[in-house]
Design a protein around this motif. Structure first.
Motif, PDB file in Angstrom:
ATOM      1  N   ASN A 300       0.871  -1.179   0.000  1.00 52.73           N
ATOM      2  CA  ASN A 300       0.000   0.000   0.000  1.00 52.73           C
ATOM      3  C   ASN A 300       0.906   1.227   0.000  1.00 52.73           C
ATOM      4  O   ASN A 300       1.508   1.576   1.015  1.00 52.73           O
ATOM      5  CB  ASN A 300      -0.914  -0.014   1.236  1.00 52.73           C
ATOM      6  CG  ASN A 300      -1.921   1.125   1.232  1.00 52.73           C
ATOM      7  OD1 ASN A 300      -1.674   2.191   0.682  1.00 52.73           O
ATOM      8  ND2 ASN A 300      -3.070   0.901   1.866  1.00 52.73           N
ATOM      9  N   THR A 301       1.012   1.869  -1.143  1.00 53.33           N
ATOM     10  CA  THR A 301       1.966   2.974  -1.298  1.00 53.33           C
ATOM     11  C   THR A 301       1.569   4.218  -0.512  1.00 53.33           C
ATOM     12  O   THR A 301       2.410   5.080  -0.246  1.00 53.33           O
ATOM     13  CB  THR A 301       2.106   3.337  -2.788  1.00 53.33           C
ATOM     14  OG1 THR A 301       0.808   3.644  -3.319  1.00 53.33           O
ATOM     15  CG2 THR A 301       2.723   2.188  -3.565  1.00 53.33           C
ATOM     16  N   SER A 302       0.311   4.337  -0.127  1.00 54.62           N
ATOM     17  CA  SER A 302      -0.118   5.527   0.604  1.00 54.62           C
ATOM     18  C   SER A 302       0.396   5.522   2.044  1.00 54.62           C
ATOM     19  O   SER A 302       0.451   6.559   2.696  1.00 54.62           O
ATOM     20  CB  SER A 302      -1.643   5.626   0.603  1.00 54.62           C
ATOM     21  OG  SER A 302      -2.220   4.551   1.333  1.00 54.62           O
ATOM     22  N   ILE A 303       0.773   4.358   2.546  1.00 52.60           N
ATOM     23  CA  ILE A 303       1.239   4.305   3.946  1.00 52.60           C
ATOM     24  C   ILE A 303       2.725   4.628   4.055  1.00 52.60           C
ATOM     25  O   ILE A 303       3.052   5.535   4.850  1.00 52.60           O
ATOM     26  CB  ILE A 303       0.862   2.962   4.586  1.00 52.60           C
ATOM     27  CG1 ILE A 303      -0.684   2.865   4.720  1.00 52.60           C
ATOM     28  CG2 ILE A 303       1.516   2.789   5.953  1.00 52.60           C
ATOM     29  CD1 ILE A 303      -1.186   1.536   5.253  1.00 52.60           C
ATOM     30  N   PRO A 304       3.685   4.041   3.428  1.00 59.56           N
ATOM     31  CA  PRO A 304       3.603   2.836   2.590  1.00 59.56           C
ATOM     32  C   PRO A 304       3.823   1.578   3.443  1.00 59.56           C
ATOM     33  O   PRO A 304       4.370   1.647   4.527  1.00 59.56           O
ATOM     34  CB  PRO A 304       4.760   3.035   1.629  1.00 59.56           C
ATOM     35  CG  PRO A 304       5.783   3.780   2.432  1.00 59.56           C
ATOM     36  CD  PRO A 304       5.028   4.658   3.391  1.00 59.56           C
ATOM     37  N   THR A 305       3.411   0.434   2.877  1.00 58.14           N
ATOM     38  CA  THR A 305       3.660  -0.845   3.519  1.00 58.14           C
ATOM     39  C   THR A 305       4.623  -1.673   2.689  1.00 58.14           C
ATOM     40  O   THR A 305       4.789  -1.450   1.489  1.00 58.14           O
ATOM     41  CB  THR A 305       2.362  -1.653   3.700  1.00 58.14           C
ATOM     42  OG1 THR A 305       1.812  -1.943   2.405  1.00 58.14           O
ATOM     43  CG2 THR A 305       1.353  -0.892   4.537  1.00 58.14           C
ATOM     44  N   VAL A 306       5.237  -2.647   3.341  1.00 61.34           N
ATOM     45  CA  VAL A 306       6.124  -3.600   2.682  1.00 61.34           C
ATOM     46  C   VAL A 306       5.392  -4.933   2.611  1.00 61.34           C
ATOM     47  O   VAL A 306       4.959  -5.467   3.643  1.00 61.34           O
ATOM     48  CB  VAL A 306       7.450  -3.768   3.448  1.00 61.34           C
ATOM     49  CG1 VAL A 306       8.314  -4.847   2.791  1.00 61.34           C
ATOM     50  CG2 VAL A 306       8.195  -2.447   3.538  1.00 61.34           C
ATOM     51  N   ASP A 307       5.234  -5.450   1.403  1.00 60.03           N
ATOM     52  CA  ASP A 307       4.602  -6.753   1.219  1.00 60.03           C
ATOM     53  C   ASP A 307       5.657  -7.832   1.453  1.00 60.03           C
ATOM     54  O   ASP A 307       6.620  -7.936   0.704  1.00 60.03           O
ATOM     55  CB  ASP A 307       4.025  -6.862  -0.189  1.00 60.03           C
ATOM     56  CG  ASP A 307       3.357  -8.215  -0.454  1.00 60.03           C
ATOM     57  OD1 ASP A 307       3.258  -9.012   0.502  1.00 60.03           O
ATOM     58  OD2 ASP A 307       2.928  -8.444  -1.592  1.00 60.03           O
ATOM     59  N   LEU A 308       5.465  -8.619   2.472  1.00 63.55           N
ATOM     60  CA  LEU A 308       6.443  -9.647   2.832  1.00 63.55           C
ATOM     61  C   LEU A 308       6.280 -10.927   2.021  1.00 63.55           C
ATOM     62  O   LEU A 308       7.118 -11.825   2.101  1.00 63.55           O
ATOM     63  CB  LEU A 308       6.308  -9.998   4.319  1.00 63.55           C
ATOM     64  CG  LEU A 308       6.703  -8.895   5.311  1.00 63.55           C
ATOM     65  CD1 LEU A 308       6.223  -9.265   6.703  1.00 63.55           C
ATOM     66  CD2 LEU A 308       8.210  -8.683   5.302  1.00 63.55           C
ATOM     67  N   GLY A 309       5.188 -11.016   1.271  1.00 60.94           N
ATOM     68  CA  GLY A 309       4.929 -12.251   0.551  1.00 60.94           C
ATOM     69  C   GLY A 309       4.425 -13.350   1.466  1.00 60.94           C
ATOM     70  O   GLY A 309       4.456 -14.533   1.103  1.00 60.94           O
ATOM     71  N   VAL A 310       3.956 -12.971   2.662  1.00 60.01           N
ATOM     72  CA  VAL A 310       3.427 -13.934   3.626  1.00 60.01           C
ATOM     73  C   VAL A 310       1.943 -13.638   3.799  1.00 60.01           C
ATOM     74  O   VAL A 310       1.566 -12.514   4.132  1.00 60.01           O
ATOM     75  CB  VAL A 310       4.145 -13.817   4.988  1.00 60.01           C
ATOM     76  CG1 VAL A 310       3.541 -14.791   5.992  1.00 60.01           C
ATOM     77  CG2 VAL A 310       5.640 -14.073   4.832  1.00 60.01           C
ATOM     78  N   PRO A 311       1.073 -14.609   3.578  1.00 56.08           N
ATOM     79  CA  PRO A 311      -0.365 -14.355   3.712  1.00 56.08           C
ATOM     80  C   PRO A 311      -0.741 -14.029   5.161  1.00 56.08           C
ATOM     81  O   PRO A 311      -0.098 -14.510   6.100  1.00 56.08           O
ATOM     82  CB  PRO A 311      -1.005 -15.674   3.250  1.00 56.08           C
ATOM     83  CG  PRO A 311       0.054 -16.708   3.470  1.00 56.08           C
ATOM     84  CD  PRO A 311       1.361 -16.017   3.206  1.00 56.08           C
ATOM     85  N   ASN A 312      -1.771 -13.214   5.322  1.00 55.82           N
ATOM     86  CA  ASN A 312      -2.225 -12.891   6.673  1.00 55.82           C
ATOM     87  C   ASN A 312      -2.892 -14.113   7.300  1.00 55.82           C
ATOM     88  O   ASN A 312      -3.552 -14.897   6.626  1.00 55.82           O
ATOM     89  CB  ASN A 312      -3.216 -11.723   6.634  1.00 55.82           C
ATOM     90  CG  ASN A 312      -3.589 -11.266   8.025  1.00 55.82           C
ATOM     91  OD1 ASN A 312      -2.712 -10.982   8.837  1.00 55.82           O
ATOM     92  ND2 ASN A 312      -4.871 -11.196   8.323  1.00 55.82           N
ATOM     93  N   THR A 313      -2.696 -14.278   8.587  1.00 55.50           N
ATOM     94  CA  THR A 313      -3.306 -15.387   9.316  1.00 55.50           C
ATOM     95  C   THR A 313      -4.135 -14.824  10.464  1.00 55.50           C
ATOM     96  O   THR A 313      -3.801 -13.784  11.036  1.00 55.50           O
ATOM     97  CB  THR A 313      -2.234 -16.335   9.885  1.00 55.50           C
ATOM     98  OG1 THR A 313      -1.295 -15.579  10.657  1.00 55.50           O
ATOM     99  CG2 THR A 313      -1.491 -17.040   8.761  1.00 55.50           C
ATOM    100  N   GLU A 314      -5.210 -15.513  10.791  1.00 50.58           N
ATOM    101  CA  GLU A 314      -6.104 -15.033  11.846  1.00 50.58           C
ATOM    102  C   GLU A 314      -5.490 -15.183  13.229  1.00 50.58           C
ATOM    103  O   GLU A 314      -5.748 -14.388  14.123  1.00 50.58           O
ATOM    104  CB  GLU A 314      -7.439 -15.786  11.780  1.00 50.58           C
ATOM    105  CG  GLU A 314      -8.292 -15.407  10.587  1.00 50.58           C
ATOM    106  CD  GLU A 314      -8.668 -13.931  10.582  1.00 50.58           C
ATOM    107  OE1 GLU A 314      -8.982 -13.378  11.660  1.00 50.58           O
ATOM    108  OE2 GLU A 314      -8.640 -13.325   9.499  1.00 50.58           O
ATOM    109  N   SER A 315      -4.701 -16.202  13.433  1.00 50.24           N
ATOM    110  CA  SER A 315      -4.061 -16.412  14.733  1.00 50.24           C
ATOM    111  C   SER A 315      -2.636 -16.890  14.514  1.00 50.24           C
ATOM    112  O   SER A 315      -2.378 -17.775  13.713  1.00 50.24           O
ATOM    113  CB  SER A 315      -4.837 -17.443  15.559  1.00 50.24           C
ATOM    114  OG  SER A 315      -4.861 -18.688  14.906  1.00 50.24           O
ATOM    115  N   GLY A 316      -1.704 -16.272  15.244  1.00 49.89           N
ATOM    116  CA  GLY A 316      -0.305 -16.656  15.108  1.00 49.89           C
ATOM    117  C   GLY A 316       0.323 -16.012  13.890  1.00 49.89           C
ATOM    118  O   GLY A 316      -0.232 -16.069  12.790  1.00 49.89           O
ATOM    119  N   HIS A 317       1.470 -15.383  14.080  1.00 49.63           N
ATOM    120  CA  HIS A 317       2.109 -14.650  12.983  1.00 49.63           C
ATOM    121  C   HIS A 317       3.593 -14.980  12.886  1.00 49.63           C
ATOM    122  O   HIS A 317       4.415 -14.115  12.599  1.00 49.63           O
ATOM    123  CB  HIS A 317       1.918 -13.141  13.186  1.00 49.63           C
ATOM    124  CG  HIS A 317       0.487 -12.743  13.373  1.00 49.63           C
ATOM    125  ND1 HIS A 317      -0.399 -12.706  12.328  1.00 49.63           N
ATOM    126  CD2 HIS A 317      -0.209 -12.394  14.478  1.00 49.63           C
ATOM    127  CE1 HIS A 317      -1.592 -12.335  12.771  1.00 49.63           C
ATOM    128  NE2 HIS A 317      -1.510 -12.152  14.077  1.00 49.63           N
TER     129      HIS A 317
END
Length: 489
Positions: A300-317
Motif C-alpha cells: 500500500n503505497t499511501s502508507i507505505p507498507t512492505v509486502d512480505l509475501g506472507v499471507p495474513n493469518t487469523e491467529s499466530g504470525h
C-alpha cells in the motif's frame, strides 16, 4: 434487730464471695491471655528467608547485587547465626524458568529451610528495612499460615486474569512491595502443588494474581493486606512506616537514552487494518520513530507498507515475524543497527521512554526484551516468552541469531511463543521488563500502575488509543535523590 443484722451479714458475705469468685476468674483470664501471648514465639531475623526474584541479564544481576549490598549493610556486625538468609533466584536456581511464578520454589524452599518460620519474596528493585521485619511479622502467628503483602484489587474483570470472578475484597500481592508467606503455608503449598496441580496451570501471565487465586481456591488462604509493605516510599504519608517498598517508578540510572537512529521500528499490520489502526500509529508514537516500516500482506503505497509475501493469518504470525527479521537483517544500510522493536498495529508505546530503558540493556549477547509470559513453567518445566502485543525488542545479536537459525513450525504458529521456545532452547534468557504491558491500562490494578511509568499498552478495544498515548507521554521521568544516585553508582 438481730434478724436484720444477720440478713446484712449474709448479704455482705455473699458480696464478698462473688467478689472473690470474680477476681479469681479475672486472674484466670489474664493468665490465659498472657499464656496465649507467650505461646507466640518471638520472631528473630534468623527465622526469615528473603528470596529475590532476580534475572540473569547483566543489568538485572547488577540490580540484584545492589539489593544484596543494601541488605547486607543493615546487618553489619551480626553473627552469622543471627542473620536472615538471602537468596537470589538467578544464582540458586539458574535453570528454573518458572521461579518468577513462586510455585516451583515452594518444594525446594520447604526442603532447604524447614527450620525457618517466614519466607519473604520481592524483586531486585525492592528495598527493605531489614531490622524491622521481625516486628511486623511478630504481629501474625505463623502457625495460622498467614499470607501478607500489599493488596491489589481489580477494578473490573480482565483478560490478563482470565476474566476470573471473585468478591470485591479479593486481593493479590504486589511483588515489588514484598510479600511474606509463613513456612507452614510454604510447606502446604509444596505438598498440594507436587500432586500434579502444576500441570493444570498452562499459562503464567500475572503470577501475583495466579498465586493468590491458587491459595484462595485450593488452600482457603486469603491475602492479608499489610500497609507496611508499601508501593513507594510516599506511602509513609498514609501513616504506614514502610518495611518494604519500590523506590523508583522508572530506571534513570543507565546513562543517556540511545539515539533515534539506533532503533528500527517494525509494525506488523494487514490490509484490513490499514485504514483504522495504522493511522493511529502514524499520528501518535510512529511520528517519534526515525526508522520505521509497516509490514503487511499487501503493498500500500499511501502508507507505505512492505509486502512480505506472507499471507495474513487469523491467529499466530510466526511466518510474518520471521520474514520481518530476515528482511531487516539483510539490509546493508542497517548493518550497524543496534536495536529492533517489533510491535502490533494496535500497540501503543512511548518511544522516548523505550530509548531511555534500552540504555540499561547494552550487551554483546543476544537480548530479547519485553513483558514475560510463561508456558508450563509453573510445573517446573516449559519455557518463558516475550508476549508480542506490548512490543518485542531485539538487540543486534538477537536479530542475527534469529535470522540465521530460527524457523517456524508453520506460518500461523504463535510468533512470541515460538521465539521464546527458541531462545530458551539455546540457554538464552527472555528478559522481563515490568514497563511493557500486553493489555489496556484498564486491565491492570490502578494501584499496580501507580508505582511505575509504563512504556507500552496494547489494544484499541473499548478504549481511546489517542487518550492512552496522551497519558503515556505525559509521564515525566523521576529525578533521583542524592541517596538514590549514590546507590545507583
Amino acid at each position: 434487730m438481730a434478724s436484720a443484722f444477720a440478713f446484712d451479714m449474709r448479704t455482705l458475705l455473699s458480696v464478698v464471695f462473688w467478689f472473690c469468685i470474680g477476681m479469681h476468674q479475672w486472674e484466670w483470664k489474664t493468665h490465659a491471655q498472657e499464656s496465649t501471648l507467650s505461646s507466640v514465639k518471638e520472631v528473630k531475623l534468623s527465622d526469615i528467608v528473603v528470596v529475590v526474584l532476580s534475572q540473569s541479564h547483566p543489568y538485572h544481576q547488577k540490580r540484584a547485587e545492589l539489593f544484596r549490598d543494601h541488605f547486607e549493610k543493615q546487618l553489619k556486625g551480626l553473627a552469622e547465626k543471627d542473620r536472615p538468609d538471602l537468596l537470589l533466584t538467578h544464582e540458586v536456581w539458574p535453570e528454573m524458568n518458572g521461579a518468577w511464578t513462586i510455585f516451583p520454589l515452594a518444594a525446594p524452599l520447604a526442603k532447604l529451610y524447614g527450620n525457618k518460620r517466614w519466607i519473604i519474596f520481592c524483586e531486585e528493585d525492592t528495598r527493605m528495612d531489614v531490622q524491622r521485619l521481625p516486628s511486623i511479622l511478630q504481629q501474625h502467628d505463623d502457625i495460622d499460615e498467614p499470607f501478607l503483602g500489599r493488596g491489589l484489587t481489580d477494578a473490573q474483570s480482565t483478560i490478563i486474569h482470565h476474566y476470573a470472578s471473585y468478591p470485591p475484597h479479593f486481593a493479590y500481592p504486589d511483588f515489588t512491595a514484598g510479600m511474606a508467606l509463613s513456612l507452614p503455608l510454604i510447606k502446604r503449598l509444596a505438598v498440594y502443588f507436587t500432586d500434579g496441580s502444576g500441570q493444570k496451570i498452562q499459562f503464567s501471565i500475572d503470577p501475583k494474581h495466579e498465586l493468590a487465586k491458587y491459595l484462595w481456591d485450593n488452600l482457603d488462604v486469603r491475602l492479608e493486606p499489610v500497609c507496611e509493605f508499601c508501593g513507594t516510599p510516599t506511602s509513609k504519608a498514609k501513616d504506614c512506616d514502610c518495611v518494604a517498598w519500590q523506590p523508583t517508578p522508572f530506571p534513570t540510572h543507565c546513562g543517556p537514552p540511545i539515539g533515534k537512529s539506533e532503533l528500527f521500528v517494525a509494525v506488523k499490520t494487514c490490509s484490513k487494518f490499514h485504514e483504522d489502526r495504522v493511522p493511529v500509529v502514524q499520528n501518535t508514537w510512529g511520528k517519534d520513530a526515525q526508522l520505521i516500516e509497516y509490514y503487511s500482506d499487501v503493498e500500500n503505497t499511501s502508507i507505505p507498507t512492505v509486502d512480505l509475501g506472507v499471507p495474513n493469518t487469523e491467529s499466530g504470525h510466526c511466518g510474518k515475524t520471521r520474514a520481518i527479521i530476515h528482511n531487516i537483517a539483510r539490509k546493508r544500510e542497517l548493518a550497524s543497527l543496534e536495536w529492533l522493536l517489533i510491535a502490533d498495529d494496535d500497540t501503543i508505546i512511548n518511544l522516548e521512554l523505550l530509548r531511555s530503558l534500552l540504555s540499561c540493556y547494552k550487551s554483546d549477547e543476544p537480548v530479547f526484551l519485553g513483558e514475560r509470559y510463561g508456558y508450563a513453567v509453573a510445573a517446573g518445566y516449559g519455557y518463558n516468552y516475550i508476549t508480542g502485543g506490548g512490543g518485542m525488542v531485539f538487540n543486534r545479536a538477537a536479530v542475527d541469531l534469529v535470522a540465521n537459525e530460527f524457523s517456524c513450525p508453520s506460518v500461523d504458529s504463535p510468533d512470541d511463543m515460538i521465539l521464546g521456545m527458541f531462545f530458551t532452547s539455546r540457554g538464552l534468557a527472555n528478559t522481563h521488563s515490568r514497563y511493557f504491558h500486553q493489555a489496556r491500562p484498564y486491565d491492570y490494578s490502578p494501584d499496580f500502575l501507580s508505582t511505575q511509568i509504563p512504556v507500552s499498552f496494547h489494544k484499541h478495544w473499548n478504549c481511546d488509543p489517542y487518550e492512552v498515548y496522551k497519558q503515556l507521554v505525559a509521564a515525566k521521568l523521576p529525578q533521583l535523590s542524592s541517596a538514590d544516585r549514590h546507590e545507583e553508582l
